[in-house]
Design an enzyme around this catalytic site. Sequence first.
Site, PDB file in Angstrom:
ATOM      1  N   THR A 184       0.840  -1.188   0.000  1.00 52.89           N
ATOM      2  CA  THR A 184       0.000   0.000   0.000  1.00 52.89           C
ATOM      3  C   THR A 184       0.878   1.242   0.000  1.00 52.89           C
ATOM      4  OG1 THR A 184      -1.648   1.278   1.189  1.00 52.89           O
ATOM      5  CG2 THR A 184      -0.258  -0.157   2.526  1.00 52.89           C
ATOM      6  N   GLU A 329      -4.604  -2.385   5.184  1.00 53.58           N
ATOM      7  CA  GLU A 329      -4.125  -2.868   6.493  1.00 53.58           C
ATOM      8  C   GLU A 329      -5.234  -3.507   7.334  1.00 53.58           C
ATOM      9  OE1 GLU A 329      -3.465   0.021   5.069  1.00 53.58           O
ATOM     10  OE2 GLU A 329      -1.502   0.818   5.635  1.00 53.58           O
ATOM     11  N   LYS A 438      -6.286  10.339  -3.328  1.00 49.71           N
ATOM     12  CA  LYS A 438      -6.934   9.124  -3.806  1.00 49.71           C
ATOM     13  C   LYS A 438      -7.806   9.445  -5.010  1.00 49.71           C
ATOM     14  CE  LYS A 438      -7.968   4.758  -1.904  1.00 49.71           C
ATOM     15  NZ  LYS A 438      -8.649   3.906  -0.963  1.00 49.71           N
ATOM     16  N   TRP A 443      -4.186   5.241  -5.025  1.00 47.05           N
ATOM     17  CA  TRP A 443      -3.357   6.280  -4.431  1.00 47.05           C
ATOM     18  C   TRP A 443      -2.426   6.958  -5.422  1.00 47.05           C
ATOM     19  CZ3 TRP A 443      -5.200   7.781  -0.145  1.00 47.05           C
ATOM     20  CH2 TRP A 443      -5.697   6.880   0.807  1.00 47.05           C
TER      21      TRP A 443
HETATM   22  P1  AMP Z   1      -6.512   1.477   0.762  1.00 49.22           P
HETATM   23  O1  AMP Z   1      -5.555   0.944   1.737  1.00 49.22           O
HETATM   24  O2  AMP Z   1      -5.893   1.777  -0.555  1.00 49.22           O
HETATM   25  O3  AMP Z   1      -7.710   0.611   0.646  1.00 49.22           O
HETATM   26  O4  AMP Z   1      -7.006   2.897   1.266  1.00 49.22           O
HETATM   27  C1  AMP Z   1      -7.558   3.089   2.553  1.00 49.22           C
HETATM   28  C2  AMP Z   1      -7.942   4.529   2.732  1.00 49.22           C
HETATM   29  O5  AMP Z   1      -8.921   4.912   1.758  1.00 49.22           O
HETATM   30  C3  AMP Z   1      -8.562   4.858   4.046  1.00 49.22           C
HETATM   31  O6  AMP Z   1      -7.608   5.004   5.071  1.00 49.22           O
HETATM   32  C4  AMP Z   1      -9.296   6.160   3.723  1.00 49.22           C
HETATM   33  O7  AMP Z   1      -8.412   7.267   3.698  1.00 49.22           O
HETATM   34  C5  AMP Z   1      -9.771   5.905   2.309  1.00 49.22           C
HETATM   35  N1  AMP Z   1     -11.145   5.369   2.326  1.00 49.22           N
HETATM   36  C6  AMP Z   1     -11.544   4.088   2.174  1.00 49.22           C
HETATM   37  N2  AMP Z   1     -12.889   3.985   2.227  1.00 49.22           N
HETATM   38  C7  AMP Z   1     -13.368   5.232   2.432  1.00 49.22           C
HETATM   39  C8  AMP Z   1     -14.684   5.793   2.593  1.00 49.22           C
HETATM   40  N3  AMP Z   1     -15.770   5.058   2.541  1.00 49.22           N
HETATM   41  N4  AMP Z   1     -14.770   7.127   2.813  1.00 49.22           N
HETATM   42  C9  AMP Z   1     -13.670   7.908   2.854  1.00 49.22           C
HETATM   43  N5  AMP Z   1     -12.416   7.446   2.709  1.00 49.22           N
HETATM   44  C10 AMP Z   1     -12.264   6.124   2.498  1.00 49.22           C
END
Ligand code: AMP
Length: 541
Positions: A184, A329, A438, A443
């Site tokens: 990640t 994570e 994002k 990312w």
């Molecule tokens: P990832 O590890 O790439 O799945 O990204 C995780 C991150 O995506 C989280 O820590 C948030 O910052 C963002 N994220 C995931 N789901 C949401 C959601 N429903 N609303 C806002 N941010 C989200």
Amino acid sequence: MQGIMQNWPLTVDKVLEHAAQNHFDREIVTRSVEGPIVRTTYGELIGRAKQVSAALLDLGIGMGDRVATLAWNSALHMECWYGAMGIGAVLHTVNPRLHPDQIAWIANHAEDRILILDTSFVPLIEAAKDKFETIEKFVILTDPENMPETSFEAVSYELWIDGHRQDTAWGGFDENTACGLCYTSGTTGNPKGVLYSHRTNVLHTLITLAPDVMGIGARDVVLPVVPMFHANAWGLAFSCPAVGAKMVMPGAQMDGASIYQLLSEEKVTVTAAVPTVWLMLLNYLQENKLDLPHLNKVIIGGSAVPERILRTFEVDYGVDVVHAWGMTETSPLGTLGALLPKDADADIDTRITQKLKQGRPPFGVELKVVDDEGNTLPRDAKTSGRLMIRGAAIASGYFKGDGGDVLDDEGFFDTGDVANLCPWGTMQITDRAKDVIKSGGEWISSIDLENIAVGHPKVANAAAIGIYHPKWDERPLLVVQPAPGETPTKEEILAQLEGKIAKWWTPDDVAFVDEIPLGATGKINKMKLRDMFKDYTLPTA
Ligand code: AMP
């Protein structure tokens, strides 16, 4: 005193064994990379997955060895998952949206020994092939007739597994054995590896099956649009076989027309993806005056669900939206937004307001919000702080110890999200403390953009921030403070980035300021910068 019960190791091979025994005729339908729709069943898939295991064992792959995939969602990708995991190897899903140099960096860091890829990703490997240090074999997910020309040595998947036995023994190891690896970039610095265990993947699977989580069953037809290479397709490649749900795999095509075709022809009841995908689908439905007669539930996460998407699904199409929040994570489900009894019968606006929040933790997940000193803040639906998480399937650190100790004194992991909690546990994200953007669910590292930009002689300082975008949720804006006496142009700055980043990371705009705001420690004050540009509209929006 210990209980007198069987010790049944929680290993994921049991998931597919269960499906093959009890749901052997249930289908997995894939839009193949070659184009046609192809069909298989859990009964057939397990035999081929065991051929993958045998082919891996033949190459000397064993417990703990990393087997990488660079692949779309497909039955073939499922075979590779279970084939590697079943013999105790670690299945490493690589994100193909990264720059070839990053892919090579990640593969080297993971010490991947085998890389299995879709034909679509041959150009990525061509670009990175001289940088891989540990890969012994490239396998291309196709038959000999469709093998592409490559300048690196590769074997056709069908040829590779052909002739291998279909009854390789699986499991028989400790449930804490590593099972999957996913990098990640959602934190500062280099990408970090999240190393799932069999036990955490099985526990996460059990959690997903609860009615207020994903709540899928044997009669469901599930379309995971969310990729298997990003946070395990939110667990669906485990949850579906665990209950015998039919799976529909989109392969490489995730545009509105392609997704609609699968939803309607395969009579999909449950689907899951980031908001960008649903925006494309809803536009397609509206332009073509189409309906969604079979779909009951859409799980949306990865970034916040925009109100328009939520309202359109719920009001115009009668589809239940489950807003989900999670992270690589956290395996990844952390919170989901099934309504509580107090809101279930409320008017539509109240229900929409509730569903715009990120949801509440299922059993197996604990949350708290803390201030900068680590003090727990009240659950009053107002006070925001750093969101911390602890539970049955949450990372306790990163692969090879990168990032150091990541848990607080109580064993909670810092998500980097800023949120508040209501007394019933419903969580609402209000900001992000981590320095990333994002876009469409993936990312973009602001730090990478900044480091490259400051390499330009006309730049004194640079900062990248995410700006709201109606399609991609966020797109990067690069803010530049010119070097004294210099007046760089937008074109000069963008030329500096070209070729060094994935094309889709290119900032949508460059803004010039006299001074980038710095914090007390000399670091860029992103909160202040975001505030300075809060009314800014991107030219692409
Ligand atoms: P990832 O590890 O790439 O799945 O990204 C995780 C991150 O995506 C989280 O820590 C948030 O910052 C963002 N994220 C995931 N789901 C949401 C959601 N429903 N609303 C806002 N941010 C989200």
